[in-house]
Design a protein around this motif. Structure first.
Motif, mmCIF file in Angstrom:
data_model
loop_
_atom_site.group_PDB
_atom_site.id
_atom_site.type_symbol
_atom_site.label_atom_id
_atom_site.label_comp_id
_atom_site.label_asym_id
_atom_site.label_seq_id
_atom_site.Cartn_x
_atom_site.Cartn_y
_atom_site.Cartn_z
ATOM 1 N N PRO A 72 -77.673 3.048 25.399
ATOM 2 C CA PRO A 72 -78.090 3.699 26.651
ATOM 3 C C PRO A 72 -77.521 3.036 27.903
ATOM 4 O O PRO A 72 -77.124 3.723 28.852
ATOM 5 C CB PRO A 72 -79.623 3.591 26.614
ATOM 6 C CG PRO A 72 -79.960 3.428 25.175
ATOM 7 C CD PRO A 72 -78.830 2.669 24.569
ATOM 8 N N ASP A 73 -77.450 1.702 27.923
ATOM 9 C CA ASP A 73 -76.937 1.010 29.112
ATOM 10 C C ASP A 73 -75.451 1.279 29.319
ATOM 11 O O ASP A 73 -74.964 1.264 30.461
ATOM 12 C CB ASP A 73 -77.179 -0.498 28.989
ATOM 13 C CG ASP A 73 -78.660 -0.851 29.091
ATOM 14 O OD1 ASP A 73 -79.422 -0.007 29.616
ATOM 15 O OD2 ASP A 73 -79.046 -1.935 28.647
ATOM 16 N N LYS A 76 -74.616 4.730 31.073
ATOM 17 C CA LYS A 76 -74.791 4.725 32.527
ATOM 18 C C LYS A 76 -73.559 4.239 33.281
ATOM 19 O O LYS A 76 -73.480 4.397 34.504
ATOM 20 C CB LYS A 76 -75.983 3.842 32.906
ATOM 21 C CG LYS A 76 -77.316 4.298 32.334
ATOM 22 C CD LYS A 76 -78.408 3.286 32.661
ATOM 23 C CE LYS A 76 -79.714 3.626 31.989
ATOM 24 N NZ LYS A 76 -80.755 2.590 32.247
ATOM 25 N N PRO A 79 -70.668 8.163 35.593
ATOM 26 C CA PRO A 79 -71.527 9.216 36.150
ATOM 27 C C PRO A 79 -71.525 10.458 35.272
ATOM 28 O O PRO A 79 -70.510 10.794 34.649
ATOM 29 C CB PRO A 79 -70.883 9.506 37.516
ATOM 30 C CG PRO A 79 -70.038 8.316 37.818
ATOM 31 C CD PRO A 79 -69.575 7.784 36.498
ATOM 32 N N ARG A 80 -72.657 11.129 35.252
ATOM 33 C CA ARG A 80 -72.772 12.324 34.416
ATOM 34 C C ARG A 80 -71.755 13.386 34.816
ATOM 35 O O ARG A 80 -71.136 14.019 33.949
ATOM 36 C CB ARG A 80 -74.187 12.891 34.518
ATOM 37 C CG ARG A 80 -74.356 14.181 33.711
ATOM 38 C CD ARG A 80 -75.774 14.665 33.659
ATOM 39 N NE ARG A 80 -75.864 15.867 32.831
ATOM 40 C CZ ARG A 80 -76.908 16.213 32.112
ATOM 41 N NH1 ARG A 80 -77.967 15.435 32.100
ATOM 42 N NH2 ARG A 80 -76.925 17.320 31.404
ATOM 43 N N GLU A 139 -78.217 11.973 26.095
ATOM 44 C CA GLU A 139 -78.172 10.582 26.547
ATOM 45 C C GLU A 139 -78.411 10.422 28.036
ATOM 46 O O GLU A 139 -78.864 9.371 28.486
ATOM 47 C CB GLU A 139 -76.831 9.941 26.146
ATOM 48 C CG GLU A 139 -76.603 9.863 24.648
ATOM 49 C CD GLU A 139 -77.687 9.079 23.935
ATOM 50 O OE1 GLU A 139 -78.228 8.116 24.522
ATOM 51 O OE2 GLU A 139 -77.999 9.432 22.781
ATOM 52 N N TYR A 140 -78.104 11.442 28.831
ATOM 53 C CA TYR A 140 -78.323 11.327 30.274
ATOM 54 C C TYR A 140 -79.719 11.792 30.692
ATOM 55 O O TYR A 140 -80.039 11.790 31.877
ATOM 56 C CB TYR A 140 -77.255 12.111 31.047
ATOM 57 C CG TYR A 140 -75.930 11.393 31.158
ATOM 58 C CD1 TYR A 140 -75.652 10.528 32.212
ATOM 59 C CD2 TYR A 140 -74.949 11.570 30.195
ATOM 60 C CE1 TYR A 140 -74.438 9.866 32.312
ATOM 61 C CE2 TYR A 140 -73.722 10.919 30.283
ATOM 62 C CZ TYR A 140 -73.469 10.067 31.343
ATOM 63 O OH TYR A 140 -72.267 9.407 31.427
ATOM 64 N N THR A 142 -83.316 10.933 31.106
ATOM 65 C CA THR A 142 -84.151 9.735 31.189
ATOM 66 C C THR A 142 -85.457 10.090 31.894
ATOM 67 O O THR A 142 -85.625 11.198 32.418
ATOM 68 C CB THR A 142 -83.442 8.630 31.987
ATOM 69 O OG1 THR A 142 -83.203 9.100 33.323
ATOM 70 C CG2 THR A 142 -82.114 8.261 31.335
#
Length: 364
Positions: A72-73, A76, A79-80, A139-140, A142
């Protein structure tokens, strides 16, 4: 990449006849990725082999993102918007470089931009565009994204008083785009965390959302109390339930459709003093990822041999027990996979039928 090199490799492996190869080549010209996607459509079972051959032709590895642990880190770092635009996602970091799954892993310009954004060198591997699309959506998503989505919803227009809770009014708030997006993100967020259940629990002041992960309920976030009627109505609508009924328990099923698979979700509602409690169980994929084989369940050699011996017995009963999320259903379906052969008649009685298995007679 030369498309004829890839096609020749597929023909040499016996996955395509020369006549089929000629037709596909004429149809797609030099668009090799389109050829690959059509070939997968013709032979889904050979997807992994086809993608590996495609990667070999490119000179890079292929990874199936649905079977890859994504850090996950690391996600990030990009950018999406950049990930969506260029069909790529940062997957994991090893030492001082980042591995990126990309639909076009040979695009040096985009990889250079990715390296600058991540402030690290990048290594590219190949993944299918549809797999990347699913991975980006999952994954994006959150808790902060959910909170932001909630903040943009016009709550004053969606709040439903008890006297206003007509089927028409509830259907109207359930169709609000903000509610549709929030509902999907709640489901996607649970999928990301590999949760087996989502519990949506109204209190006097807000709505608590808990996820069952590895058998244990964990509190994740809170929603505005005014979202209860719109959220409940949206989920009931998706599950084919009666949106106007709030005083009796209801059950239904939802198909959470992604680009490469569809997650089967079971919904249950129970009236409580502060409103309906909603429980959602994520049952797994109805298409795309298949039921695993027993060998994939990490049994020891001795236990695997025992399970196979029991499954091969001509009669008898065996019990599979354990807490929620421990893998009981997955184990039973893996056994059915073992027994599912053309010469064997397999019948099941299930409540509910959680996975559909071709070749097996399933009853409920």
């Amino acid at each position: 990449m030369r498309s004829d090199t890839f096609i020749k490799l597929v023909v040499d492996r016996g996955l395509l006849s020369p006549e089929q190869a000629k037709r596909i080549s004429l149809k797609h010209g030099k668009t090799t990725l389109a050829m690959l996607e059509e070939l997968i459509g013709l032979n889904e079972a050979a997807k992994a082999d086809l993608c590996q051959m495609y990667g070999d032709t490119l000179g890079v590895a292929y990874i199936d993102l649905s079977r890859t642990f994504i850090q996950p880190d690391v996600v990030k770092l990009l950018p999406r918007d950049f990930a969506v635009k260029h069909q790529l996602i940062a997957v994991y970091r090893f030492a001082d470089s980042v591995t990126i799954a990309a639909a076009d892993p040979l695009n040096l310009t985009v990889l250079g931009d990715a390296s600058r954004l991540a402030s690290l060198p990048v290594n590219a591997v190949f993944s299918l565009p549809s797999e990347i699309k699913d991975a980006i959506e999952v994954e994006y998503t959150t808790v902060s994204v959910l909170e932001e989505a909630q903040a943009h919803i016009e709550l004053k227009h969606l709040f439903v008083e008890e006297a206003e809770a007509t089927p028409e009014r509830l259907a109207g708030v359930a169709a609000d785009q903000g509610i549709i997006q929030l509902t999907r993100q709640i489901l996607i967020g649970a999928l990301k965390e590999r949760a087996s259940d989502i519990h949506i629990e109204p209190s006097e002041h807000d709505i608590r959302v808990r996820l069952r992960i590895d058998g244990e309920l964990q509190e994740r976030y809170h929603l505005d109390r005014r979202l209860l009627a719109p959220l409940s109505s949206r989920l009931k609508l998706m599950a084919g339930c009666n949106i106007a009924e709030r005083r009796r328990p209801q059950d239904g099923r939802i198909a959470l459709v992604l680009a490469t698979r569809s997650i089967d979700v079971r919904l249950s509602t129970v009236p409580a003093i502060n409103g309906e409690k909603i429980a959602l169980r994520l049952l797994g994929s109805m298409r795309g990822r298949s039921i695993p084989f027993l060998e994939e369940l990490d049994f020891s050699k001795a236990n695997l041999a025992t399970v196979k011996q029991i499954a091969g017995s001509p009669n008898g009963v065996f019990f599979v027990t354990g807490p929620t999320g421990s893998g009981k259903t997955t184990t039973l379906y893996a056994v059915l996979n073992l027994l599912n052969r053309p010469g064997v008649n397999v019948m099941t009685i299930e409540d509910p039928v959680e996975y559909r298995l071709p070749g097996i007679n399933q009853y409920r």
